[in-house]
Design a protein around this motif. Structure first.
Motif, mmCIF file in Angstrom:
data_model
loop_
_atom_site.group_PDB
_atom_site.id
_atom_site.type_symbol
_atom_site.label_atom_id
_atom_site.label_comp_id
_atom_site.label_asym_id
_atom_site.label_seq_id
_atom_site.Cartn_x
_atom_site.Cartn_y
_atom_site.Cartn_z
ATOM 1 N N ARG A 24 -35.064 49.868 -3.423
ATOM 2 C CA ARG A 24 -33.732 50.448 -3.433
ATOM 3 C C ARG A 24 -32.454 49.898 -2.759
ATOM 4 N NH1 ARG A 24 -31.978 56.013 0.052
ATOM 5 N NH2 ARG A 24 -30.091 56.390 -0.922
ATOM 6 N N TRP A 25 -31.423 50.030 -3.245
ATOM 7 C CA TRP A 25 -29.979 49.321 -2.708
ATOM 8 C C TRP A 25 -29.318 50.491 -2.432
ATOM 9 C CZ3 TRP A 25 -32.965 46.667 -6.497
ATOM 10 C CH2 TRP A 25 -33.302 45.467 -6.229
ATOM 11 N N TYR A 26 -28.959 50.873 -1.296
ATOM 12 C CA TYR A 26 -28.288 52.100 -0.708
ATOM 13 C C TYR A 26 -26.968 51.730 -1.271
ATOM 14 C CZ TYR A 26 -26.588 55.757 2.458
ATOM 15 O OH TYR A 26 -25.916 56.794 2.866
ATOM 16 N N GLY A 27 -26.316 53.056 -1.776
ATOM 17 C CA GLY A 27 -24.993 53.017 -2.219
ATOM 18 C C GLY A 27 -24.010 53.905 -1.595
ATOM 19 N N GLY A 28 -24.334 54.306 -0.206
ATOM 20 C CA GLY A 28 -23.661 55.019 0.608
ATOM 21 C C GLY A 28 -23.599 56.488 0.315
ATOM 22 N N ILE A 29 -24.445 57.244 -0.534
ATOM 23 C CA ILE A 29 -24.458 58.557 -0.469
ATOM 24 C C ILE A 29 -25.862 58.897 -0.285
ATOM 25 C CG2 ILE A 29 -24.392 60.552 -1.853
ATOM 26 C CD1 ILE A 29 -22.354 58.989 -3.821
ATOM 27 N N LYS A 30 -26.200 59.920 0.839
ATOM 28 C CA LYS A 30 -27.566 60.147 1.040
ATOM 29 C C LYS A 30 -28.008 61.159 0.102
ATOM 30 C CE LYS A 30 -26.982 59.648 6.036
ATOM 31 N NZ LYS A 30 -27.817 59.426 6.932
ATOM 32 N N LEU A 31 -29.178 60.826 -0.105
ATOM 33 C CA LEU A 31 -30.069 61.758 -1.353
ATOM 34 C C LEU A 31 -30.637 63.054 -0.724
ATOM 35 C CD1 LEU A 31 -31.320 58.923 -3.467
ATOM 36 C CD2 LEU A 31 -29.119 60.204 -3.741
ATOM 37 N N GLY A 32 -30.979 62.988 0.771
ATOM 38 C CA GLY A 32 -32.012 64.126 1.131
ATOM 39 C C GLY A 32 -33.258 64.038 0.656
ATOM 40 N N ALA A 33 -34.113 64.558 1.408
ATOM 41 C CA ALA A 33 -35.510 64.411 1.237
ATOM 42 C C ALA A 33 -36.094 64.529 -0.246
ATOM 43 C CB ALA A 33 -36.485 65.384 2.146
ATOM 44 N N GLY A 34 -35.699 65.811 -0.806
ATOM 45 C CA GLY A 34 -35.896 66.172 -2.199
ATOM 46 C C GLY A 34 -35.077 65.028 -3.231
ATOM 47 N N GLY A 35 -34.112 64.811 -2.988
ATOM 48 C CA GLY A 35 -33.462 63.743 -3.787
ATOM 49 C C GLY A 35 -34.322 62.264 -3.751
ATOM 50 N N LEU A 36 -34.594 62.206 -2.581
ATOM 51 C CA LEU A 36 -35.390 60.749 -2.552
ATOM 52 C C LEU A 36 -36.754 60.857 -3.147
ATOM 53 C CD1 LEU A 36 -34.809 59.911 1.398
ATOM 54 C CD2 LEU A 36 -34.000 58.687 -0.599
ATOM 55 N N VAL A 37 -37.573 62.155 -3.125
ATOM 56 C CA VAL A 37 -38.712 62.139 -3.671
ATOM 57 C C VAL A 37 -38.437 62.252 -5.235
ATOM 58 C CG1 VAL A 37 -40.483 63.909 -4.606
ATOM 59 C CG2 VAL A 37 -39.723 63.594 -1.961
ATOM 60 N N ARG A 38 -37.444 62.872 -5.740
ATOM 61 C CA ARG A 38 -37.109 62.783 -7.319
ATOM 62 C C ARG A 38 -36.520 61.230 -7.806
ATOM 63 N NH1 ARG A 38 -35.067 67.789 -5.793
ATOM 64 N NH2 ARG A 38 -33.015 66.757 -5.443
ATOM 65 N N ALA A 39 -35.958 60.717 -6.791
ATOM 66 C CA ALA A 39 -35.552 59.435 -7.228
ATOM 67 C C ALA A 39 -36.595 58.229 -7.155
ATOM 68 C CB ALA A 39 -34.529 58.788 -6.305
ATOM 69 N N TYR A 40 -37.435 58.330 -6.267
ATOM 70 C CA TYR A 40 -38.672 57.273 -6.110
ATOM 71 C C TYR A 40 -39.899 57.657 -7.246
ATOM 72 C CZ TYR A 40 -36.897 54.546 -2.241
ATOM 73 O OH TYR A 40 -36.066 54.113 -1.344
ATOM 74 N N GLY A 41 -39.870 58.797 -7.286
ATOM 75 C CA GLY A 41 -41.095 59.242 -8.051
ATOM 76 C C GLY A 41 -40.643 58.963 -9.601
ATOM 77 N N GLY A 42 -39.517 59.504 -9.872
ATOM 78 C CA GLY A 42 -38.684 59.482 -11.251
ATOM 79 C C GLY A 42 -38.769 58.086 -11.629
ATOM 80 N N ALA A 43 -38.328 57.249 -10.945
ATOM 81 C CA ALA A 43 -38.067 55.825 -11.538
ATOM 82 C C ALA A 43 -39.273 55.250 -11.535
ATOM 83 C CB ALA A 43 -37.352 54.879 -10.047
ATOM 84 N N ALA A 44 -40.467 55.448 -10.691
ATOM 85 C CA ALA A 44 -41.875 55.072 -11.036
ATOM 86 C C ALA A 44 -42.561 55.505 -12.101
ATOM 87 C CB ALA A 44 -42.799 55.260 -9.771
#
Length: 197
Positions: free
Chosen positions: A95-115
């Motif tokens: 992940r390259w951080y873009g300045g907007i926090k995703l929150g715990a649920g957003g991180l779970v969806r982002a990492y799990g979804g990308a994988a």
């Protein structure tokens, strides 16, 4: 009956942008935990904000959140591996951080979804359970038996020559062992008696 599992036919990559953060998922087939850790080191980008990863090899698994809040990156990656029916696979999501926090649920969806999307698009290769047969083959039958074994999808793993022939250790798909043994018995007119070690 256990579920059929696959591994990757080749390494694969998938990239997506989520709320200005860039996520790059990379997956590869692996054979051991050491191989997985070496691969993570080789493909992780030290200039990125996070390199989160997971691997699964049978009952062995491990995951790492690499500085993201606990349980928001590595575990969702592992769940994506399991959910897609993979084994002997390693996945790293950078992940390259873009300045907007995703929150715990957003991180779970982002990492799990990308994988999960990376693994969904990747070329699959079924994992076939193999077994072994051992047999003594006289010199007169050796060439024809080894040729027929190859034709039936078997591999001669080891050949030990004796005074009157060779001891063969043969591997083949587990479901085919009985048919291969019967074919060798027929081919040798009962002289060769394959058995499971």
């Amino acid at each position: 009956m256990t579920a059929r599992l696959d591994t990757l036919a080749a390494p694969w990559r998938h990239e997506e942008d989520i709320k200005k953060s860039r996520f790059l998922a990379q997956a590869a087939p692996i054979g051991s935990p050491d191989e997985a850790l070496a691969w993570f080191s080789a493909v992780s980008d030290v200039s990125a904000t996070h390199n989160c990863w997971a691997y699964r090899i049978g009952d062995a698994y491990r995951f790492n959140d690499d500085g993201e809040p606990g349980g928001t990156a590595g575990r969702p990656i592992l769940q994506a591996i399991d959910g897609q029916g993979y084994d002997r696979v390693a996945v790293v999501v950078t992940r390259w951080y873009g300045g907007i926090k995703l929150g715990a649920g957003g991180l779970v969806r982002a990492y799990g979804g990308a994988a999960a999307e990376c693994l969904r698009l990747a070329p699959r290769l079924p994992i076939v359970a193999t077994g072994h047969l051992v047999m003594h083959c006289e010199f007169a039958d050796l060439a024809i038996v080894t040729a027929r074994l190859r034709d039936m999808g078997a591999t001669v793993e080891r050949e030990i020559f004796t005074a009157d022939g060779a001891e063969l250790d043969v591997s083949a798909p587990l479901d085919d062992l009985d048919a291969i043994a019967a074919r060798v018995i027929d081919l040798s007119r009962g002289k060769i008696r394959p058995r499971r070690p």
